[in-house]
Scaffold this motif. Structure first.
Motif, PDB file in Angstrom:
ATOM      1  N   GLU A 101       0.829  -1.208   0.000  1.00 40.81           N
ATOM      2  CA  GLU A 101       0.000   0.000   0.000  1.00 40.81           C
ATOM      3  C   GLU A 101       0.863   1.259   0.000  1.00 40.81           C
ATOM      4  O   GLU A 101       0.511   2.268  -0.606  1.00 40.81           O
ATOM      5  CB  GLU A 101      -0.933   0.005   1.222  1.00 40.81           C
ATOM      6  CG  GLU A 101      -1.901   1.173   1.216  1.00 40.81           C
ATOM      7  CD  GLU A 101      -2.889   1.144   2.367  1.00 40.81           C
ATOM      8  OE1 GLU A 101      -3.753   2.019   2.419  1.00 40.81           O
ATOM      9  OE2 GLU A 101      -2.780   0.240   3.220  1.00 40.81           O
ATOM     10  N   SER A 116      -8.285   7.584   1.362  1.00 42.97           N
ATOM     11  CA  SER A 116      -7.250   6.701   1.884  1.00 42.97           C
ATOM     12  C   SER A 116      -7.607   5.259   1.548  1.00 42.97           C
ATOM     13  O   SER A 116      -8.525   4.995   0.788  1.00 42.97           O
ATOM     14  CB  SER A 116      -7.116   6.878   3.404  1.00 42.97           C
ATOM     15  OG  SER A 116      -8.255   6.356   4.061  1.00 42.97           O
ATOM     16  N   THR A 156       2.114   7.895   7.993  1.00 42.13           N
ATOM     17  CA  THR A 156       1.294   8.819   7.216  1.00 42.13           C
ATOM     18  C   THR A 156       0.950  10.031   8.065  1.00 42.13           C
ATOM     19  O   THR A 156       1.185  10.050   9.269  1.00 42.13           O
ATOM     20  CB  THR A 156      -0.008   8.150   6.733  1.00 42.13           C
ATOM     21  OG1 THR A 156      -0.840   7.877   7.880  1.00 42.13           O
ATOM     22  CG2 THR A 156       0.289   6.853   5.995  1.00 42.13           C
ATOM     23  N   MET A 161       0.628   4.583  -2.325  1.00 45.31           N
ATOM     24  CA  MET A 161       0.440   5.928  -1.762  1.00 45.31           C
ATOM     25  C   MET A 161       1.617   6.837  -2.104  1.00 45.31           C
ATOM     26  O   MET A 161       1.442   8.053  -2.263  1.00 45.31           O
ATOM     27  CB  MET A 161       0.273   5.846  -0.246  1.00 45.31           C
ATOM     28  CG  MET A 161      -0.963   5.100   0.207  1.00 45.31           C
ATOM     29  SD  MET A 161      -0.940   4.790   1.989  1.00 45.31           S
ATOM     30  CE  MET A 161      -0.831   6.450   2.623  1.00 45.31           C
TER      31      MET A 161
END
Length: 954
Positions: A640, A733, A669, A644
């Protein structure tokens, strides 16, 4: 026929099993005749009892079957009801099926004691409508199995009720159970059997001869599984872990401290120890200093597996090594690094130009970053392992590696120098930050323009020179004019480095003419021009072999970066390459954990801080990878982040970076204070005005437009996957289900199976498993509905089967309360069946911008049907009678907190409730706008003659 027990191997406690009870069921039926009846069936020599009903000749059937009293175990707030049943297809009866249905209803009634045969329909509340996946048409029975979760439960027991409204149905099996997480020993901690409800944190205790600094705990999921153990127990000194227990060290072995290390053999010059020893005593004539550990005090051996890796940037590489095999039993292990430049004859120190991060000595971690290296030199690095007794040893345990930087990134150019100038020319030179190797054909790109050139929009016209050397003379310029220059180096493959800062230089003005003797002036002028021409020609001849101009062109340079195209990290054969390409590696020393805020698929999620130069400590969210992970789990965890890391938009969650070089991998994050959007909106009905809600939707749409422009599809857009910060800014998200769009004309991605979030997914994606930006637009329409309904669940308590059936029959979610008509019309456009007719995210952003610029456009409210949108109960309590009490009515609409307020106001009957006006509700003490609306619309529904508040009733 027998149906398999779906939960045979899951930890569960059975409260009722219709199969196991045999003929001793004792269930009540109403009416006694012409309704449900018990039937004996022999299968493979075994007698089974089932209940069946088939009253289809007339309409308005109301046949009830009630179980015996089911005791609820204390602490169990929810139970699972597993039904196995057969439903006959109504079409098989022809004209005789006047009142035939293909569904029946499941009800529940709680009680603190067994009421015996006292059966009242009004005491039951509906749980669900049970619909078959397959109906039986011929002799081959189609057995359906469905499980419903019932709760919350608060009384000592309950009854289940089955209402037939005209179906031909046989109830083969009913099983009521609750799941448990069984007692277990994990990480040397004992955890008791625990009822599986919602996600629950359970505390345990260390096994005998083990301790921990904090209370061990673990999470019990609603499915009866233990996940994410937190805080590990460790064996006491003199004990080692063996399976799930701590056993004493064998004679001749010892363990000096509390840890999960194994016992060690007693070192040299010590006496054999007894069982369970924490140290080995020295033999006579040998001693141990008080500051020395219990093991032998010998220097460490050499570091192992010394390797290097080139880092992005200017002259950087990172050294890695493994700790020495022998540490001498000491915990004060450190490392030092020495850099030398060596040739065949000798070695010399690298000098002070080379920088080490965090430093060349006293390194505690087996890694160091070295910068300011030249690309054409071979460097020799020597790493030495040291401890508190290294000073007593003549041997130096070292590891050595010789390496050179791979010449991939071109050097930087920081300064441009003016060497000479004239009215029509400028001579410039520059020096790169590092020297190129001899075998590299080094080139530069120089761009220049007149300073006073007019610009149109964001476009500026430059002239470009490609040069082989770091100097140039530019001719044909205008006298007395200022020019702006910038330059950057080009790599071997033509890859550009970063541009220098803009530099400005002026050409000389032309000399003023002198009036006098014309012939003399002409001669002087001719002679001067000849000299100048000779100088210029000579200069050009001298420089001809040094400077080669490859091309001169005029380019338009835009002052903004073009949008990138998303690159699927799964296309990389080595996932680590994708991680290094798209993600920033963070030093773990700048990260500090503060508090657990959630539990993810791979481990706990923390709120923490990150030290950023110039910004101080910045709040962040930290996803962690639980101990004992496999390499595949690690790659899945980091995948992931590789997605991102390619995004940079104010409405996409920002990835600060990852930690992968150390034992515990983390994803860091930005921290969103208000959490998930659906959770944040619940309970805030009336607190957030429509204008602000539309602004939040505009932010989500902008983020999705950005993803769509990058040829990227999300696949799981929902309010739960949108995060909200302290300024109520929304950011998309959760890219765990996301995939890139293919390059075909359709722009689709076909999944290989897997779960699909039915309530948020477009019909073509459900039917054909093809996803496009148009299917993301459908999901955005559902998000709009969630936001305007303040976090209410889309399609309420309908099953996925019912949702798909309703959508295919062109049903669309109704407008939420107080939803602006323009917003609801946009929802309906997002839910058009033909995906090519749906708006694009660009259209959605533009439309929302227009609404925000004209707030009066949000004042027109869409039509609202309280019977559909709130889905309140009808005027009847289940048996056709009015609610028996005001508290029962308030509880049914989840407003039970106002029971005492209604009682103090003297509102004790439902007749008084029906007479209430808006101002009466306020005078009772209901102040929150959302609560006032819910109560008022409920009263409106009670007054409705239809009474039925569900348009989906069978």
């Amino acid at each position: 026929p027998c149906c398999n027990n779906l939960f045979l191997f899951l930890p569960a406690e059975v409260l009722l099993d219709m199969r196991a009870s045999g003929s001793e069921l004792g269930w009540l039926t109403s009416p006694y005749e012409n309704g449900w009846e018990i039937v004996q069936t022999v299968v493979n020599g075994t007698l089974f009892y089932t209940y069946s009903v088939c009253s289809i000749e007339t309409t308005e059937q109301d046949n009830w079957l009630r179980t015996t009293f089911i005791q609820r175990r204390p602490g169990t707030s929810r139970v699972s009801v597993e039904l196995s049943f057969v439903v006959r297809d109504c079409n098989t009866f022809g004209g005789a099926s006047v009142g035939c249905k293909e569904t029946f209803n499941l009800f529940i009634s709680e009680a603190d004691a067994d009421v015996g045969t006292n059966f009242r329909k009004g005491q039951f509340r509906k749980v669900a409508t049970i619909a078959p996946d397959e109906v039986t048409q011929g002799r081959v029975l189609k057995v359906n199995t469905e499980t419903k979760t019932v709760g919350p439960l608060s009384k000592k027991g309950f009854y289940l009720g089955f209402q037939d409204v005209g179906a031909c149905v046989a109830l083969l099996s009913v099983r009521v159970y609750y799941k448990t997480c069984p007692s277990t020993v994990q990480s040397l901690a004992v955890f008791p059997e625990t009822v599986a409800d919602a996600l629950r944190k359970v505390e345990g205790a260390c096994v005998e001869n083990a301790v921990s600094q904090a209370t061990p705990c673990i999470y019990c999921t609603a499915e009866g599984k233990w996940v994410v153990p937190v805080v590990q127990c460790q064996c006491l000194a003199g004990y080692e872990a063996t399976g799930d227990s701590c056993q004493a060290c064998k004679p001749g072995y010892f363990k000096p401290s509390v840890s999960n290390n194994f016992c060690q053999v007693c070192p040299d010059n010590t006496k054999p120890s007894a069982s369970g020893a924490s140290e080995c005593l020295c033999e006579e004539g040998f001693f141990r200093a008080p500051s020395d550990p219990s093991t032998s005090a010998s220097p460490p051996s050499a570091p192992r597996d010394l390797t290097s890796m080139t880092l992005p940037g200017e002259g950087k590489l990172q050294l890695f090594w493994s700790p020495p095999l022998v540490t001498g039993g000491r915990s004060d292990l450190m490392y030092s690094v020495v850099c030398k430049l060596c040739d065949e004859a000798s070695c010399t120190p690298c000098g002070e130009k080379i920088r080490f991060e965090p430093g060349p000595t006293d390194l505690q971690d087996p890694t160091v970053v070295v910068s300011d290296l030249d690309s054409h030199l071979n460097y020799t690095f020597t790493v030495e392992a040291q401890s508190g007794v290294s000073q007593f040893s003549a041997e130096k345990p070292t590891a050595t590696i010789t390496t050179a930087l791979d010449y991939t990134d071109p050097p930087k150019v920081t300064e441009i120098h003016l060497d000479d100038r004239s009215p029509t020319s400028l001579s410039l030179s520059w020096t790169p930050t590092r020297r190129p190797p001899a075998h590299i054909n080094h080139r530069y790109e120089l761009m220049y323009r007149r300073k006073d050139d007019s610009t149109e929009g964001d476009v500026t016209t430059y002239k470009v020179l490609i040069l082989d050397k770091s100097f140039v003379q530019i001719d044909g310029l205008i006298p007395a004019t200022t020019y702006t220059f910038r330059v950057h180096a080009l790599g071997p493959e033509g890859n550009p480095g970063s541009y220098s800062a803009d530099h400005e230089f002026n050409t000389f003005p032309l000399a003023e003419p002198q009036f006098g003797n014309k012939p003399t002036m002409v001669m002087v002028a001719v002679f001067g021009v000849a000299v100048i021409l000779l100088v210029v020609v000579a200069g050009l001849l001298l420089r001809k072999r040094l400077v080669t101009v490859h091309f001169i062109s005029t380019v338009n340079v835009y002052q903004h970066k073009p949008l990138k195209t998303y690159i699927d990290p799964h296309t990389y054969e080595d996932p680590n390459i994708a991680i290094h390409k798209f993600v920033t590696e963070i030093d773990p020393s700048v990260i500090g954990k503060q508090k657990v805020i959630g539990v993810g698929e791979f481990g706990e999620v923390f709120r923490g801080v990150m030290k950023i130069p110039g910004r101080g400590e910045v709040p962040v969210a930290i996803k962690t990878l639980k101990p004992g992970y496999s390499e595949k789990q690690r790659q899945d965890f980091l995948s992931e982040a590789t997605i991102m890391g390619q995004f940079s938009h104010p409405n996409i969650i920002h990835l600060e970076g990852v930690i992968t070089k150390f034992k515990h991998a983390m994803i860091v994050t930005e921290y969103m204070e208000n959490g998930a959007l659906d959770t944040y909106l619940k309970g805030r009905d009336g607190e957030i005005p429509p204008y602000q809600l539309v602004g939040m939707l505009r932010g989500i749409a902008a983020g999705m437009k950005y993803l769509s422009d990058m040829n990227y599809v999300h696949r799981d857009l929902a309010a739960r996957n949108v995060l909200v910060n302290g300024n109520l800014e929304c950011k998309v998200s959760d890219f765990g289900l996301s995939r890139v769009l293919e390059d075909d004309a359709e722009g689709t991605y076909t999944t290989r199976g897997g779960k699909i979030p039915i309530r948020w997914t477009a019909p073509e994606a459900i039917a054909y498993r093809k996803f496009t930006s148009a299917s993301d637009v459908w999901s955005f329409g559902i998000v709009m509905w969630e936001v305007m309904a303040f976090g209410e669940r889309p399609y309420w308590d309908m099953s996925n089967h019912e949702v798909m059936k309703a959508i295919n029959e062109n049903f669309r979610l109704p407008a939420p309360m107080d939803c602006p008509s323009a917003i609801y019309q946009l929802m309906l456009q997002c839910w058009l069946h033909e995906r090519l007719k749906r708006p694009r995210f660009l259209d959605i952003v533009n439309f929302l911008d227009k609404l925000l610029k004209s707030p009066e456009s949000l004042k027109t409210i869409a039509d609202f049907d309280p019977r559909v949108s709130i889905r309140l109960p009808s005027t009847s309590g289940g048996d056709g009678t009015m609610f028996r009490s005001v508290p029962e009515w308030l509880e049914s609409i989840k407003m039970s907190q106002y029971k005492e307020s209604f009682a103090r106001a003297g509102i004790t009957t439902m007749e008084q409730v029906l007479a209430l006006r808006h101002e009466d509700i306020r005078n009772i003490g209901v102040r929150l706008p959302g609560h006032m609306k819910r109560i008022a619309y409920s009263i409106l529904g009670l007054k409705d003659e239809t009474s039925s508040l569900s348009v989906f009733a069978v």
